[in-house]
Write a protein that holds these residues in place. Structure first.
Motif, short mmCIF file in Angstrom:
data_model
loop_
_atom_site.label_atom_id
_atom_site.label_comp_id
_atom_site.label_asym_id
_atom_site.label_seq_id
_atom_site.Cartn_x
_atom_site.Cartn_y
_atom_site.Cartn_z
N THR A 4 0.89 -1.34 0.10
CA THR A 4 0.02 0.06 -0.12
C THR A 4 0.72 1.44 0.07
N VAL A 5 0.69 2.36 -0.95
CA VAL A 5 1.24 3.45 -1.03
C VAL A 5 0.42 4.72 -0.57
N PHE A 6 0.81 5.20 0.27
CA PHE A 6 -0.09 6.53 0.46
C PHE A 6 0.59 7.87 -0.08
N ILE A 7 -0.22 8.57 -0.77
CA ILE A 7 0.20 9.65 -1.47
C ILE A 7 -0.52 10.78 -1.32
N THR A 8 0.12 11.87 -0.71
CA THR A 8 -0.37 13.28 -0.47
C THR A 8 -0.38 14.27 -1.81
N GLY A 9 -1.31 15.08 -1.90
CA GLY A 9 -1.30 15.90 -3.37
C GLY A 9 -1.43 15.17 -4.34
N ALA A 10 -2.34 14.03 -4.55
CA ALA A 10 -2.48 13.17 -5.35
C ALA A 10 -3.21 13.77 -6.55
N THR A 11 -3.52 14.71 -6.69
CA THR A 11 -4.46 15.34 -7.58
C THR A 11 -3.93 15.94 -8.83
N ALA A 12 -2.69 15.97 -8.86
CA ALA A 12 -1.76 16.75 -10.12
C ALA A 12 -0.25 16.45 -9.71
N GLY A 13 0.44 16.89 -10.89
CA GLY A 13 1.78 17.02 -11.06
C GLY A 13 2.35 15.44 -10.44
N PHE A 14 3.41 15.69 -9.68
CA PHE A 14 4.14 14.33 -9.29
C PHE A 14 3.25 13.38 -8.43
N GLY A 15 2.12 13.76 -7.72
CA GLY A 15 1.47 12.93 -6.89
C GLY A 15 0.71 12.09 -7.73
N ASN A 86 5.17 11.96 0.55
CA ASN A 86 4.69 13.39 0.93
C ASN A 86 4.92 14.31 -0.03
N ASN A 87 4.10 14.27 -0.84
CA ASN A 87 4.27 14.96 -2.04
C ASN A 87 3.37 16.33 -1.93
N ALA A 88 2.45 16.58 -1.36
CA ALA A 88 1.65 17.93 -1.05
C ALA A 88 2.72 18.96 -0.91
N GLY A 89 2.46 19.93 -1.66
CA GLY A 89 3.27 21.28 -1.26
C GLY A 89 3.31 22.29 -2.63
N LEU A 90 3.75 23.40 -2.58
CA LEU A 90 3.60 24.36 -3.48
C LEU A 90 4.57 25.66 -3.23
N ALA A 91 4.42 26.41 -4.33
CA ALA A 91 5.14 27.87 -4.20
C ALA A 91 4.16 28.76 -4.19
N LEU A 92 4.18 29.87 -3.83
CA LEU A 92 3.57 31.05 -4.19
C LEU A 92 4.05 32.43 -4.16
N GLY A 93 4.02 33.06 -5.26
CA GLY A 93 4.73 34.13 -5.60
C GLY A 93 6.00 34.03 -5.89
N ARG A 94 6.82 35.11 -6.77
CA ARG A 94 8.09 35.18 -7.00
C ARG A 94 8.34 36.66 -6.65
N ASP A 95 8.41 37.08 -5.16
CA ASP A 95 8.58 38.37 -4.93
C ASP A 95 9.90 38.51 -4.05
N LEU A 96 10.39 39.63 -4.36
CA LEU A 96 11.55 40.02 -3.33
C LEU A 96 10.99 40.06 -1.83
N PHE A 97 12.03 39.72 -0.79
CA PHE A 97 11.68 39.58 0.38
C PHE A 97 10.83 40.49 0.90
N ASP A 98 11.18 41.92 0.73
CA ASP A 98 10.49 43.11 1.19
C ASP A 98 9.02 43.16 0.68
N GLU A 99 8.62 42.65 -0.42
CA GLU A 99 7.66 42.78 -1.18
C GLU A 99 6.70 41.66 -1.13
N ALA A 100 6.92 40.76 -0.34
CA ALA A 100 6.22 39.44 -0.41
C ALA A 100 5.01 39.50 0.60
N SER A 101 4.25 38.53 0.25
CA SER A 101 3.03 38.49 1.23
C SER A 101 3.23 37.70 1.98
N LEU A 102 2.88 38.08 3.25
CA LEU A 102 2.80 37.21 4.71
C LEU A 102 1.73 35.95 4.40
N ASP A 103 0.67 36.10 3.73
CA ASP A 103 -0.23 35.04 3.63
C ASP A 103 0.30 34.01 2.69
#
Length: 252
Positions: A4-15, A86-103
């Motif tokens: 048995t294989v448990f895959i997180t984030g299985a709805t797209a990409g590597f998962g 453990n595949n679930a993961g993401l990147a959000l934004g390509r901002d410089l540190f001082d301009e990035a979103s805390l969210d």
């Protein structure tokens, strides 16, 4: 008994690619993701094509209570988990540190780091009970080298690298393998998510060279999972031929 294989984030990409690869090789699957309709469609496709038996666990890995409850209350027939990807993961934004979103920072850290911890902590007791298992964590080349505008995303993937090393040491006594796979540029939904749905910007990331695709990483994960019991690949960085490191590409 089938493994048995448990895959997180299985709805797209590597998962999703991992789900298809393991299904094609006669494994049972526990499939996690936030998008229920995609999970159900994948389940149906794998059942129709390979006769795959699968269990759906549709939860957000960031939700500690829900993740823990879902895993701790697995039906008895699904409690022997041989592999956790453990595949679930993401990147959000390509901002410089001082301009990035805390969210954005919160979302990346909650998913890439805390989500991995929540799921792993809940699955490990099953592996301990059965006397072994294999955890495969999806890191990133961004967890090996920091690049401009990577800031919190890089930090989250450095954490995955550190956690993988720590898990390998701490779980050694339970005969649990831990492997970290660190892909470079890969054409999945990654850039589309990072650019928040801007398909034009996402597409430009891969102009001029052939990036990795989900199936490439799934093949490598499957290889690491099917080595002899006494062999463990601890850490692996994978790039396309056109990429030397996090910042250097040959385009043309």
């Amino acid at each position: 008994m089938k493994k048995t294989v448990f895959i997180t984030g299985a709805t797209a990409g590597f998962g999703e690619a991992c789900a298809r690869k393991f299904a094609a090789n006669n494994y049972r699957l526990i499939l996690n993701g936030r998008r229920v309709e995609r999970l159900e469609q994948l389940q149906k496709e794998l059942q129709d094509q390979y006769g795959t038996e699968s269990l759906l666990l549709p939860f957000d890995v960031r939700d500690r209570a829900t993740a823990t409850e879902a895993i701790e209350n697995l039906p008895e027939a699904w409690q022997q988990i041989d592999f956790l990807i453990n595949n679930a993961g993401l990147a959000l934004g390509r901002d410089l540190f001082d301009e990035a979103s805390l969210d954005d920072w919160d979302t990346m850290i909650d998913t890439n780091v805390k989500g991995l911890l929540y799921v792993s902590k809940a699955v490990v007791p099953y592996m301990v009970k059965q006397g072994g298992g294999h955890i495969i964590n999806l890191g990133s080349i961004a967890g090996k080298e920091v690049y401009e505008r990577g800031n919190a995303y890089c930090a989250s993937k450095y954490a995955v690298d550190a956690l993988s090393r720590g898990m390998r040491i701490d779980l050694l006594r339970h005969k649990i393998k831990v492997t970290a796979i660190h892909p470079g540029a890969a054409e999945t939904e990654f850039s589309l998510v990072r650019f928040k749905g801007d398909a034009e910007a996402a597409g430009k990331v891969y102009d001029g060279y052939e990036p990795l695709v989900g199936e490439d990483i799934a093949e490598i994960i499957y290889y690491t999972a099917t080595l002899p019991a006494h062999v463990c690949i601890n850490d692996l960085v994978v790039t396309c031929t056109a990429q030397a490191n996090a910042s250097h590409f040959f385009k043309g």
